[in-house]
Scaffold this active site. Structure first.
Site, PDB file in Angstrom:
ATOM      1  N   SER A 293     -54.532  28.419 -86.279  1.00 24.25           N
ATOM      2  CA  SER A 293     -53.241  29.023 -85.987  1.00 24.25           C
ATOM      3  C   SER A 293     -53.349  30.508 -86.255  1.00 24.25           C
ATOM      4  CB  SER A 293     -52.183  28.394 -86.899  1.00 24.25           C
ATOM      5  OG  SER A 293     -51.104  29.278 -87.085  1.00 24.25           O
ATOM      6  N   ASN A 301     -54.285  21.957 -85.827  1.00 22.94           N
ATOM      7  CA  ASN A 301     -53.491  21.478 -84.700  1.00 22.94           C
ATOM      8  C   ASN A 301     -54.290  20.540 -83.796  1.00 22.94           C
ATOM      9  OD1 ASN A 301     -51.129  22.901 -85.340  1.00 22.94           O
ATOM     10  ND2 ASN A 301     -51.957  24.777 -84.429  1.00 22.94           N
ATOM     11  N   ARG A 333     -51.436  23.313 -35.792  1.00 19.80           N
ATOM     12  CA  ARG A 333     -51.739  23.842 -37.132  1.00 19.80           C
ATOM     13  C   ARG A 333     -50.441  24.451 -37.645  1.00 19.80           C
ATOM     14  NH1 ARG A 333     -55.704  27.926 -36.786  1.00 19.80           N
ATOM     15  NH2 ARG A 333     -55.427  27.941 -39.036  1.00 19.80           N
TER      16      ARG A 333
END
Lengths: 425, 425, 425, 425
Positions: A293, A301, A333
């Site tokens: 962190s 985490n 197209r």
């Protein structure tokens, strides 16, 4: 100035992957490869001399050989692409300029093709390579999950429904659920991703290709050239006809990619819940430098699951983009629907590659705490884990292992009886 | 290897735009700017010495000063971002390394902030700059549309509904419809895009910022530092409290951007229909090199409208990504929902910028063929255009011009009576 | 056969709501109301005799007066709607048949209108009523959240980021975050939902309405009739011009509805985590019969939050449907894009109404366990809750209360200083 | 009050369809059928006496036998469903009340099942029936398209790309493109819709089912009962294990449905362009009463295509809802993700059924005007249609016919050579 994935951490193929990635350079190189293959196919069909084609191909290859050159070319082409609405047009101009510079004619270059043949086929090459890598990573992940299901098939755990304690189950049954869903996604990655080359020329008639063979030639030879190009030169199949506005192949691929990310999303959701320390039954594999962190040194985490969840949250909309575009194709197209597909496919490829890569690491290293599982079961349901009624959870684990292809793991165990009275299976 | 927009032609700000773009380099530079502003705010509040802060800021600025350096740094940061799940963590490591290299301490760097404060605020800076540029382009486009509505307010044309000839209208009434919708989008770009800086620190309490002032300080001073940083240093407002998981600001911005692209999408749809030569009432402004084809030299494709339509087809899903993520935020900072926002916001910014830029060109140069409009009206409805009953189409044009702010254009004309008996307006 | 909400439990207005709901009967009645108002507006403008109009209106009102009749009519109309693509055409046939049956002429019925004027305006009436009810429920919910934020502003709790224990915060700070986001959604429900009536006739020129006044009449009188109809008869505003293909109003409304559901989704996500017994900080208000399970008598499921989360998961795609359709509008009235809006709007209305209704109950009765919060803080961070450093969390709570309009709650408390040196606020 | 499809005209199965529809009554009846099958399976396994089970089943069948009763029950159940979050809980209460009223015990009712087993399996029964009907309609449509491709394989027409005249093609080549995409969708409807019954009980362990057999019984017998229920009683397969949170089956089904609607969307887009009278190459089959307008008697709107386009515009978001929900599943049964699926699946089923039904009518009756095609070709490209260079368009038509299974149509024609030099096919 370029994007480098700053806002999609952990997406795309991992650093050790053998194949090329999903970035603009990969697409640029694939476009060059498609045009080169077209030249070589013409040589095979005696429309161009072999030696000149090899000189031309060398020029094409050199245009994006090293990364710096490729980046510069891609940047230029990208900037000019707005004029015609696609990158093939300025790329051809750049190729012609290079050919002129070394005194080669541009005869045969892009002859009879249309932009969409080239860009679609280049995207197909990119997507196929990504899918192959993703499938390999997914197989690693599947092995990991099968191992988890097997190892913990009888380990008692708390079953939770609508967030609340329900009845006992086993950790293995949870993992078997993951295995079942992931295996279904793997099936999709096998079945729905056999993307074909795009062909047809200006309006899907191959008129320009027919013309290469001269006015007297048997018209079917045009199809033969296309076959050589796709099968022999590029190693990809062909759809029955042009699919400039018949976008089923891209739709199928997008679905398979999104389904895979969703199946990994539900695994991530489980890990994220069970890795909360108040629950503490699962933890991500530790790795130096991961999970830190910027504000709190003590944090660890569950980053792998966060990234999987991220991809599961945003890929459904990417698949919807491809579907929406497919349903708005028109004429020979389309007037925007085709263009809307490109970034969606590229982003999906990135999340497919990243999610499977992350999953392989997560699911081969997942840390399981059976004691925590037992403790939660005891506390929440007042049940002695050793005597918990887990129904036929272990049999279900075996049934899932067996039917998803992990026969070897269940040898010697009594299988759940699918053949008892009343079964028609 | 980077993306350079190869698959999103015509998106992002145009080449002549004054502001930086939406790419990863722009985000990287914005992150550095956010950290630099935090250092300077600390200097203002006497937490750090002015001169040292200026030396530190110079280091930060230098890290992405030229494009090559910035690209290299962004590439490194992007690669490392997977470990912590966001790019701020490796960026801080890179900054610390640079500071050490020149003998400066890292005291005060990122002090009391969390990754999300920095990345959210950097994205806010990027999005605000893009929005300003987009609004300016949209205003140019609006002027063009107002001019069209005014000029053709009485020009008879065929009204079409569900693709079929309906009753007469005027070309101006069609353009007034565009104006009305575009003006509403412009209102959204004015009202919903005042993105605030993100603050709060690790869990939204500013505890780390309070600590900077020492144990005896008045706690409210932390908020003062945040104010200085946001208002004085960065020029952006603040929300009442942290919005790490209160994602309304991003949701509002995404809606405004998507609404703008949708409003331009319906204009593009009209142009694409009316520029078909069988109809021939509208044409895109010609520009050298634009609208070409890789296969057919005679083609003049309506590329601007194709690009607008492309963006209108894919932006709804991008807005849905932001909304989905917002609704899945949880805890004090979320486990994937936050991460899912980033690419969606970046892509939306690109399409907002590109669409408004393209629209400004399209709508100030749109070629109108009143004779074709008259001819279609005559053929399809058997009506003499000179005697066509266009109802109060011209009055409606004036009403729209007036109520969307183009008062000057309607001076001297009788306005539609909104004040006849029965009106409560 | 009909749908009755079997698969959307807890959506739509609650049983005690004063207004009509979002179902097909509500839309049918609104269509009849729109046609009746058009007759009455013609009476006001002396185009039809008052007494005959009242007889006609009585017939229209009677056609859906009781529920059984309304259901039968709606069923018939729905079945026939496929022929013309919308329900207005068969409804008009049914009305004409009813008028004939009682010997009344149909003069003036739908005169000068087009289907879209009627259906759009009927949807507007339905959506406005739902929005009013939803806003009232949301205000109840907001009061509840403000009370929670105020009461627990200093109550220590564990801050969690990316699922992991981070640093201390207060329960009030968590609730203040909810308040901030919900208040922003409330602002959207106030600002973006002022839906106007739809008008314009066949192709947006009001030609058919002009014709009602005869060949010599001042053309502006057509607009006067529209004004009477919208403002005086229906009580709704008018856009500057027709918005048959300028769908900004529906887009705005959809965004506000989806934003509200997303803001409630993140609250639900928090409740669902914190109501897990392993965490145990929050619980839903108990109610007889709620939260039960078909399999386990001991279960008490957090059903209100489950329903909010359900709506937060599916409303982003509904908003995307409205946006996608808006961007594909074309001509004077669209060939499918209009039709695609209807079910999306109806579903969104249902989830907006249901979510706000559920939220009012959840957030005025939420059960908070400060002891559990303290315990988790102590266990996870090893912090004595009484001495936990919560930064300026209480000041931030006050700041949020103040800036979201709950001034009365913060009287007498020292506010966080937004006016310290450096602030430009 | 109920919905009756007022806002989704032409969705759901057509009036003459043999199977039940997609409405709430159909789901209610399917839930009753699932519970009845569970009783009968218990009788087969000697857990309940045959005669009593038949009496119980008669009660269950009677509860929704006629439409009025079914509607009343569904309405009550829907209203009460909010309490537990799903309709199974109040349905069981209603069943128990009915059983008591006729003096029958409720022993065995729902024994060992969980709500999700019942509702998922009921939805599966509904979706399977809809898919069967849709596939049959799609096959009719496919036959129609194959016929068109065959008949017009050499008919010259203008090829259009990016809305502009490109080069000549044939009408048959256009239809062959439709055939190819529709056939791919048909493949998806064959392969991806084999939805299994849901089983597992409270937390996926079948503990409650094991208990039915008594403490001494062989545990595998629980699986035998499940087999009897699914295969013998309901005629549906089983997944390897419970799929309460392994949502692959629903994801696959949703994809197949959405792909089909998208493939029909591009056909509709072509028809809508070519049925514009300025182009005039195609027209929808005429039918009394269809295509009318509430404002203009002369209108003949292409309503079938409008409805197809409507569905193509909104189904991608419905598929995204299912995918999003799948990726957010968690625990042994999910806290909202499951609930979010239901309306998405119901809506998708409706649009799948409606689109295929409409398509069968459109594509077996499409009116083609070869003269208009020739005229447009001549005008726009200055080409004599009789001498237009259509490349190998006819050969491509044959190749598509052959490879999509219409071998009989190409007998005796020279096929395009896939086996010329260089082919590896």
């Amino acid at each position: 100035m370029p994007d480098v994935g700053l806002l999609t951490p952990g997406a795309d193929l991992g650093p050790g992957a053998a194949t090329s990635g999903t970035d603009d350079i990969a697409v640029l190189r694939a476009m060059l490869r498609v045009e080169a293959a077209w030249l070589r196919a013409q040589a095979v069909h005696r429309l161009l001399p072999d030696d000149r084609v090899e000189l031309m191909v060398a020029v094409l290859s050199g245009m994006a050989a090293d990364d710096a050159t490729a980046l510069e070319l891609a940047t230029t082409v990208a900037r000019q692409a707005a004029d015609g609405g696609n990158p093939v047009i300025p790329l051809l101009a750049a190729i012609r300029s290079e050919l002129v510079a070394v005194g080669l004619p541009d005869t045969g270059l892009h002859a009879g093709l249309t932009s969409q043949d080239v860009l679609d086929t280049a995207l197909v090459l990119m997507l196929r390579a990504v899918t192959d890598a993703a499938r390999a990573d997914l197989e690693t992940a599947l092995d990991g999950v099968a191992e988890l299901a097997d190892r913990y098939r009888t380990t008692p755990a708390l079953g939770r429904t609508l967030t609340q304690p329900a009845v006992p189950t086993t950790l293995g049954a949870r993992f078997a659920g993951w295995l079942q869903d992931l295996r279904m996604a793997h099936g999709a990655l096998l079945m729905d991703t056999n993307l074909p080359a795009a062909f047809g020329g200006a309006a899907g008639t191959l008129a320009g290709v027919v013309a290469l063979f001269g006015p007297m030639a048997e018209p079917g030879r045009a199809m033969g050239l296309v076959n050589t190009w796709a099968h022999a030169q590029l190693g990809v199949p062909l759809a029955p006809g042009p699919w400039h506005v018949a976008r089923g192949p891209m739709v199928r691929w997008a679905h398979a990619a999104a389904q895979t990310c969703a199946a990994l999303g539900t695994i991530a959701a489980d890990v994220l819940i069970c890795a909360r320390p108040e629950i503490g039954e699962l933890a991500e594999p530790a790795a130096t430098g991961r999970g830190g962190s910027s504000a709190m040194a003590h944090k660890h985490n569950p980053v792998l699951s966060v990234l999987l969840r991220r991809s599961a949250l945003l890929t459904p909309a990417l698949a919807a983009q491809v579907l929406t575009a497919a349903g708005q194709s028109v004429d020979q197209r389309a007037d925007g629907a085709w263009h809307a597909e490109w970034p969606a496919l590229q982003q999906l490829a990135r999340h497919l590659a990243g999610s499977t890569h992350v999953a392989a690491e997560l699911l081969t290293g997942l840390v399981v705490d059976p004691a925590a599982a037992a403790r939660n079961l005891a506390i929440q349901l007042g049940v002695d884990p050793a005597r918990a009624d887990v129904g036929i959870a272990p049999l279900i684990v075996d049934q899932v292992l067996l039917e998803t292809g992990y026969q070897d793991r269940v040898i010697g165990r009594p299988l759940p009886s699918r053949s008892l009275p009343g079964s028609t299976a």
